[in-house]
Design an enzyme around this catalytic site. Structure first.
Site, mmCIF file in Angstrom:
data_model
loop_
_atom_site.group_PDB
_atom_site.id
_atom_site.type_symbol
_atom_site.label_atom_id
_atom_site.label_comp_id
_atom_site.label_asym_id
_atom_site.label_seq_id
_atom_site.Cartn_x
_atom_site.Cartn_y
_atom_site.Cartn_z
ATOM 1 N N HIS A 191 0.847 -1.207 0.000
ATOM 2 C CA HIS A 191 0.000 0.000 0.000
ATOM 3 C C HIS A 191 0.879 1.253 0.000
ATOM 4 O O HIS A 191 0.679 2.183 -0.798
ATOM 5 C CB HIS A 191 -0.926 -0.002 1.228
ATOM 6 C CG HIS A 191 -1.527 1.334 1.510
ATOM 7 N ND1 HIS A 191 -2.369 1.971 0.626
ATOM 8 C CD2 HIS A 191 -1.376 2.177 2.561
ATOM 9 C CE1 HIS A 191 -2.711 3.151 1.118
ATOM 10 N NE2 HIS A 191 -2.125 3.300 2.290
ATOM 11 N N HIS A 195 1.866 4.314 -2.786
ATOM 12 C CA HIS A 195 1.842 5.750 -2.488
ATOM 13 C C HIS A 195 3.167 6.393 -2.944
ATOM 14 O O HIS A 195 3.166 7.443 -3.609
ATOM 15 C CB HIS A 195 1.629 5.934 -0.983
ATOM 16 C CG HIS A 195 1.535 7.366 -0.548
ATOM 17 N ND1 HIS A 195 0.523 8.209 -0.958
ATOM 18 C CD2 HIS A 195 2.353 8.118 0.242
ATOM 19 C CE1 HIS A 195 0.717 9.408 -0.430
ATOM 20 N NE2 HIS A 195 1.821 9.383 0.299
ATOM 21 N N ARG A 200 6.390 9.416 -6.924
ATOM 22 C CA ARG A 200 7.729 9.474 -7.522
ATOM 23 C C ARG A 200 7.782 9.031 -8.981
ATOM 24 O O ARG A 200 8.830 9.155 -9.611
ATOM 25 C CB ARG A 200 8.718 8.662 -6.667
ATOM 26 C CG ARG A 200 8.824 9.146 -5.234
ATOM 27 C CD ARG A 200 9.226 10.609 -5.140
ATOM 28 N NE ARG A 200 9.238 11.079 -3.749
ATOM 29 C CZ ARG A 200 9.600 12.295 -3.380
ATOM 30 N NH1 ARG A 200 9.970 13.199 -4.274
ATOM 31 N NH2 ARG A 200 9.569 12.647 -2.111
HETATM 32 C C1 FAD Z 1 7.173 16.360 -6.540
HETATM 33 C C2 FAD Z 1 7.433 16.494 -5.051
HETATM 34 C C3 FAD Z 1 7.931 17.665 -4.526
HETATM 35 C C4 FAD Z 1 8.193 17.788 -3.152
HETATM 36 N N1 FAD Z 1 8.710 18.967 -2.658
HETATM 37 C C5 FAD Z 1 8.987 19.067 -1.350
HETATM 38 C C6 FAD Z 1 9.546 20.269 -0.801
HETATM 39 O O1 FAD Z 1 9.786 21.233 -1.508
HETATM 40 N N2 FAD Z 1 9.829 20.308 0.527
HETATM 41 C C7 FAD Z 1 9.558 19.263 1.358
HETATM 42 O O2 FAD Z 1 9.816 19.353 2.564
HETATM 43 N N3 FAD Z 1 9.015 18.121 0.878
HETATM 44 C C8 FAD Z 1 8.731 17.986 -0.430
HETATM 45 N N4 FAD Z 1 8.205 16.821 -0.911
HETATM 46 C C9 FAD Z 1 7.980 15.690 0.017
HETATM 47 C C10 FAD Z 1 6.480 15.557 0.371
HETATM 48 O O3 FAD Z 1 6.004 16.694 1.068
HETATM 49 C C11 FAD Z 1 6.272 14.307 1.237
HETATM 50 O O4 FAD Z 1 6.999 14.439 2.442
HETATM 51 C C12 FAD Z 1 6.752 13.053 0.550
HETATM 52 O O5 FAD Z 1 6.262 12.997 -0.765
HETATM 53 C C13 FAD Z 1 6.284 11.833 1.330
HETATM 54 O O6 FAD Z 1 4.889 11.777 1.247
HETATM 55 P P1 FAD Z 1 4.003 11.271 2.463
HETATM 56 O O7 FAD Z 1 4.287 12.044 3.703
HETATM 57 O O8 FAD Z 1 2.580 11.234 2.007
HETATM 58 O O9 FAD Z 1 4.541 9.760 2.582
HETATM 59 P P2 FAD Z 1 4.799 8.850 3.863
HETATM 60 O O10 FAD Z 1 5.765 9.460 4.791
HETATM 61 O O11 FAD Z 1 5.108 7.484 3.324
HETATM 62 O O12 FAD Z 1 3.433 8.792 4.583
HETATM 63 C C14 FAD Z 1 2.300 8.165 3.992
HETATM 64 C C15 FAD Z 1 1.068 8.721 4.664
HETATM 65 O O13 FAD Z 1 1.096 8.314 6.041
HETATM 66 C C16 FAD Z 1 0.667 9.386 6.867
HETATM 67 N N5 FAD Z 1 1.750 9.715 7.800
HETATM 68 C C17 FAD Z 1 2.994 9.177 7.817
HETATM 69 N N6 FAD Z 1 3.705 9.657 8.858
HETATM 70 C C18 FAD Z 1 2.906 10.524 9.495
HETATM 71 C C19 FAD Z 1 3.062 11.363 10.633
HETATM 72 N N7 FAD Z 1 4.178 11.387 11.339
HETATM 73 N N8 FAD Z 1 2.025 12.132 10.974
HETATM 74 C C20 FAD Z 1 0.864 12.130 10.285
HETATM 75 N N9 FAD Z 1 0.654 11.352 9.214
HETATM 76 C C21 FAD Z 1 1.650 10.566 8.813
HETATM 77 C C22 FAD Z 1 0.272 10.526 5.952
HETATM 78 O O14 FAD Z 1 -1.102 10.429 5.677
HETATM 79 C C23 FAD Z 1 1.031 10.240 4.681
HETATM 80 O O15 FAD Z 1 0.410 10.735 3.506
HETATM 81 C C24 FAD Z 1 7.930 16.680 -2.270
HETATM 82 C C25 FAD Z 1 7.407 15.504 -2.810
HETATM 83 C C26 FAD Z 1 7.158 15.384 -4.173
HETATM 84 C C27 FAD Z 1 6.611 14.087 -4.719
#
Ligand code: FAD
Length: 272
Positions: A191, A195, A200
């Site tokens: 899952h 994501h 990516r």
């Molecule tokens: C094209 C692109 C550009 C980006 N640009 C930037 C940028 O400029 N600066 C920057 O800092 N980041 C950037 N990011 C990173 C982005 O903000 C996310 O941190 C990253 O994509 C991981 O996503 P996620 O947190 O959903 O995934 P995961 O960490 O795998 O988490 C999956 C889901 O679990 C939940 N979750 C996990 N951990 C927690 C927690 N501790 N608290 C609450 N909920 C949680 C959330 O619902 C989350 O969506 C970028 C990402 C992409 C793809």
């Protein structure tokens, strides 16, 4: 239920798939597959095993309706080697477990990423993050590569000098650039891998991490082909509509529905 063995996954297990100039991804191990997703879902619905067609429909149903926990029953472990700037983007995906090579214990290898000719472009004007789609003239790309190479070899020469002088590895490494290769073991459930892949594989993600995502997508497909197909159908290549856009689309379809059965069908799907 016996341990699930997926022949397509067994065939690629432990094989190194090259990525970028010195990187790779290797599927170290996997647990479960499509069969495990179905079994887990049927436990929650209290139903026994059905045929392949019903299993496929069930997996699509789960994906479409965000019933995601059965996909968490499938686990993939990767060994990957990537430049540190890729690792920094990758590590933002918190729902994984990882072990990375330690520059405090090990001497880091003299391996740095250099972009391929064709990937060296100007800052994108349409987006704050990306690159221009057009190639730079070859000569300019060559100059950029020379600058990168020069800085990499100079940083590595200083690193070696500090090591020779007996400076602690944890300090000697601190000026090494983001293009240095690192590696890790990375384990994630299907899952959360989906994501990761959704974010990516997207054209907004940086070219370099996208290359890793492409290889890992093929690995996920080998482990759970039906789940991957459902992911492509309902998530990866699907679109999320805003309330306003949905309402506009409904209005348009309603006006067409009286004369077009297709429009009536799409409208009913949209309102399901
Ligand atoms: C094209 C692109 C550009 C980006 N640009 C930037 C940028 O400029 N600066 C920057 O800092 N980041 C950037 N990011 C990173 C982005 O903000 C996310 O941190 C990253 O994509 C991981 O996503 P996620 O947190 O959903 O995934 P995961 O960490 O795998 O988490 C999956 C889901 O679990 C939940 N979750 C996990 N951990 C927690 C927690 N501790 N608290 C609450 N909920 C949680 C959330 O619902 C989350 O969506 C970028 C990402 C992409 C793809």
């Amino acid at each position: 239920m016996p341990r699930i063995v997926v022949p397509e996954a067994e065939a690629i297990l432990d094989r190194e798939y090259p990525v970028l100039d010195h990187g790779f991804v290797r599927l170290v191990d996997y647990l479960g597959g499509d069969g495990r997703i179905v079994a887990a879902a049927r436990v929650s619905y209290g139903q026994g095993t059905n045929g392949a067609r019903e299993d496929k429909a069930l997996i699509h149903y789960l994906m479409r309706n965000l019933h995601t926990s059965p996909f968490e029953q499938v686990i993939l472990s990767f060994h990957a080697k990537m430049p540190i700037f890729v690792a920094r983007q990758w590590v933002r995906h918190r729902t994984a477990r990882l072990n990375e090579i330690s520059g405090r214990y090990s001497v880091m290898a003299d391996e740095f990423y250099l972009p391929a000719v064709g990937q060296i472009r100007r800052q994108g004007s349409g987006s704050k993050q990306g690159r221009e789609p057009q190639d730079l003239p070859q000569e300019l790309q060559g100059q950029v590569l020379e600058i990168l190479k020069h800085d990499q070899s100079s940083a590595y020469a200083s690193y070696e000098e500090l090591l020779r002088d007996g400076i602690a590895r944890e300090l000697a490494r601190i000026n090494l650039p983001l293009t240095l290769y690192t590696q890790w073991y990375w384990q994630i459930d299907l899952h959360n891998l989906f994501h990761f892949l959704r974010l990516r594989l997207d054209s907004h993600a940086q070219h370099e991490i996208r290359q890793y995502a492409h290889v890992m997508a093929q690995m996920a497909k080998a482990v759970a082909p039906v789940a991957f197909e459902a992911f492509e159908e309902h998530v990866l290549n699907a679109a999320r509509l805003s309330k306003t856009l949905k309402e506009r689309l409904q209005k348009l379809l309603r006006s067409l529905a009286t004369t077009s059965p297709d429009a009536a069908d799409i409208l009913s799907d949209l309102e399901r």
